[in-house]
Design a protein around this motif. Sequence first.
Motif, PDB file in Angstrom:
ATOM      1  N   ILE A   1       0.849  -1.190   0.000  1.00 14.04           N
ATOM      2  CA  ILE A   1       0.000   0.000   0.000  1.00 14.04           C
ATOM      3  C   ILE A   1       0.885   1.240   0.000  1.00 14.04           C
ATOM      4  O   ILE A   1       1.925   1.264   0.654  1.00 14.04           O
ATOM      5  N   TRP A   2       0.471   2.268  -0.766  1.00 18.98           N
ATOM      6  CA  TRP A   2       1.222   3.519  -0.759  1.00 18.98           C
ATOM      7  C   TRP A   2       0.925   4.282   0.523  1.00 18.98           C
ATOM      8  O   TRP A   2      -0.200   4.674   0.773  1.00 18.98           O
ATOM      9  N   GLN A   3       1.951   4.480   1.331  1.00 15.39           N
ATOM     10  CA  GLN A   3       1.813   5.286   2.542  1.00 15.39           C
ATOM     11  C   GLN A   3       2.228   6.705   2.160  1.00 15.39           C
ATOM     12  O   GLN A   3       3.147   6.873   1.390  1.00 15.39           O
ATOM     13  N   SER A   4       1.579   7.709   2.729  1.00 15.49           N
ATOM     14  CA  SER A   4       2.013   9.052   2.376  1.00 15.49           C
ATOM     15  C   SER A   4       2.158   9.962   3.588  1.00 15.49           C
ATOM     16  O   SER A   4       1.581   9.715   4.643  1.00 15.49           O
ATOM     17  N   TRP A   5       2.978  10.973   3.397  1.00 19.46           N
ATOM     18  CA  TRP A   5       3.226  11.975   4.429  1.00 19.46           C
ATOM     19  C   TRP A   5       3.074  13.347   3.793  1.00 19.46           C
ATOM     20  O   TRP A   5       3.605  13.586   2.713  1.00 19.46           O
TER      21      TRP A   5
END
Lengths: 272, 656
Positions: B38-42
């Motif tokens: 899964i693409w995790q984002s900040w």
Amino acid sequence: MLDSSEVTVTADGRRIGGVLMDIRNITLRFGGVVAIRDTSFDIREGEIRAIIGPNGAGKSSMLNVISGFYHPQEGEIWFRGEKRPPMKPYQVARQGIARTFQNIALFEGMSVLDNIMTGRLTHMKTGLAAQAIWWGRAEAEEVANREVVERVIDFLEIQHIRKTPVGRLPYGLKKRVELARALAAEPKLLLLDEPMAGMNVEEKEDMSRFILDVNDEFGTTIALIEHDMGVVMDLSDRVVVMDYGKKIGDGTPDEVRNNQDVIDAYLGVAHD
Amino acid sequence: MARDAGAADALISIPALLARNARQYATRTAYREKEFGIWQSWTWLEASEEIRALAMGFLALGMERGDHVAIIGRNRPALYWSMVAAQSVGAIPVPLYQDAVAEEMAYVLEHCGARYVVAGDQEQVDKVLEVQDRLPNLEHMMYLDPRGLRKYDHTRLHALKDVAAEGRVAHERFEKILAERIAAIGYDDTCVMLYTSGTTGRPKGVVLSNRNIIESSRASCEFDKLTCEEEVLAYLPMAWVGDFIFSVGQAYWAGFCVNCPESPETMMNDLKEIGPTYFFAPPRVFETMLTNVMIRMEDAARLKKRLFDYFMDHARKVGPAILDGRPVGGWDRLKYWLGEFLIYGPLKNNLGLSRIRVAYTAGEAIGPEIFQFFRGLGINLKQLYGQTEASVFITVQPDSEVRADTVGVPAPGVEIRIDEKGEVYYRSPGVFVEYYKNPESTAKTKDAEGWVATGDAGFIEPETGHLRIIDRAKDVGRMADGSLFAPKYVENKLKFYPNILEAVVFGAGRDYCTAFINIDLTAVGNWAERNNIAYASYQELAQHPKVYEMIREHVEEVNRSLAQDEMLSGCQIHRFLVLHKELDADDGELTRTRKVRRGVIAEKYADLVEALYSGAESVYTETEVTYEDGRKGVIKATVKIMDAPVVEPRPKMAAE
């Protein structure tokens, strides 16, 4: 016999606990052929236990007895302090024992991800209907299971083939996928039937690394059959040696290496 | 905090840019990483919190101003944060090539006297531990991925997340110090130190100041109109200046999002999922993409293959013109539009290049047909010419003036000069401060007026003002009869064939030119499969007579094209051999950025070079190889040598 208070710490800092599985006086016959003759040994919690021996020594049969595929005529198996009644393989799996096979047994047409998901089967509680229409608890359950599977994928470094059909993969990777499926079941005892068979040196090194890491990170107890002596001696804490269905040696790699019966079995002496 | 008032006009360091982004782009995504599928984002705000926590954790470990902090690992957000966190406390990040063997790493760590190391995983930690006896300055090591490290002695080893957690807990103690440290960073303080891969000799530490990085980033962002909307994929080595400029300098200046792939093997898939708008890749990556497309098209159904061929021909013909906005006939436009619908669109989508606004390639010459292929598809692929010492940019191609054989016009703020021997010099705000602890080399490369020698020979085309690079200045030589010898030029021509991965041409001071050829296992392997040629190993395939035959045809074509060129007709290849092993950086034959190390190769394979000039038909050789884990082995082989037909030089055609 089953005192779990006994805890030892290995040189590399792993904790090895009490007896997880105790195999007592197993005898397995196919008609007139005796595959295993009155063999006993134990597997302790957190250790890597190898079963070795020449071809036809009864190693795979022993693994099949443990996984409930064969039912021995004599002897008993104690698992986590309880005597195990005769069980079907799926019941054994539910107890927390997962395995891989000597000849890879994956669903060739399915993706790597789906194959590994099947390893979660024993942990799924919702019914077929709920899963089919993706309703209620089924969705939450799938998400939770997928998370476990993704951690395994990450652990075994197979992210790049997540969606690839297994049939398209090279042999070494298939073996790794099979290990992944077994790991996805979060087993207490992991049985590996010749995990390095047919691999080249590099693949063997990778696989050894993964086996050690699995044992180290998750504390999974591992029982493995292997022909490559170098691998066995490096990996395992204790080794059982079988020949002609009998146990002929049991101990640490060093003890086994110097055991005269073992040397004879491997180098070959005339049997009377 | 203290700086907020004057921050708008004080964007003089990466931490200052971070503070601005955390305010201005607080909710925009700054980093993405795919983990567990899964693409995790900040967001910029979250990233800035993470970086501050890390910085305070670094302070807790006693990091001082001017300390060197080595960063070793693949592109991951936490490692980028470590770099900026180190800068925030006034330390200097030194990213290292993660595939370097322990020995190479030891040299760099020793040379910069790193007090801290931030490693990506166990592999990198192991390498540093292996050589730690030689690193008296090393005090603490941190790691990102804890796997396999649980049992290690943790007296000087820390998990990066623990360091950040400690920083968070101790924020009352360190917030003020951190603010002071950030405020104290000057425009001419060192921003980063990058080690050049070193085609010759030991790597050199290139010191780049905040001014270098920020001026270059600003100018290049303006040149290509990069905004906070861009998406980039950070997959090139962090130790390479390009990655620092694209994933840190420009990303912080423009405020765009940096995406990190899940693992190096998933790069192509991640590229497709992210669909970057701004993309950088060395020619090799584009080459691999094209090779893979072609291989897969070979296996496609007949109709699909014919459609593909038909529309790709059309794309090559009119695509670049449409991209440049030159006039194209209505019928051709209609056909191109249909092609976009049937072929180009789906193909670009499959490659992950649908959303590209600007794509760059640099580092090596790119084959004209590869270049035309991507431009034809409507992808704005351009070339630039740069160096670590220039903070990347020396020349770039403006949007409508893109050609395969030039590297463009001087980048904004860059001056270019060609000296009497043909070597290219430049001067710009991006010019490096110095080579670390190496004043001799600094003086040799950069003169008092700030002009830097590139080491490349080239000329500026009078009509267009574009720079053309011929070869490395020191490689350009003379043959025995005095005619010009430009090995790289010939090698590039050879390497444009998909079957040839690498080529090394010899001939300086000799009577005629010869070449080592490295086949491309993917392309040749596929060709072998289709032609029922069985082989068991790279070595066997390389020595196959049919492979030799095929390579001979390629060499012949190159000779024919060289014969057209008055200046270089003497560089035709008379004899060649196909090497029995792939040239490898681990054996020191290539640099970490995969440039051929001519001297090393000539020395190591002296017996083969000798055979090329002795007239022998074949030669037996033993070669030492280094495996990935550092062990050594020996490859034995009998290598065949083949003559290639040479074309009589003709006077140049009148019409061009």
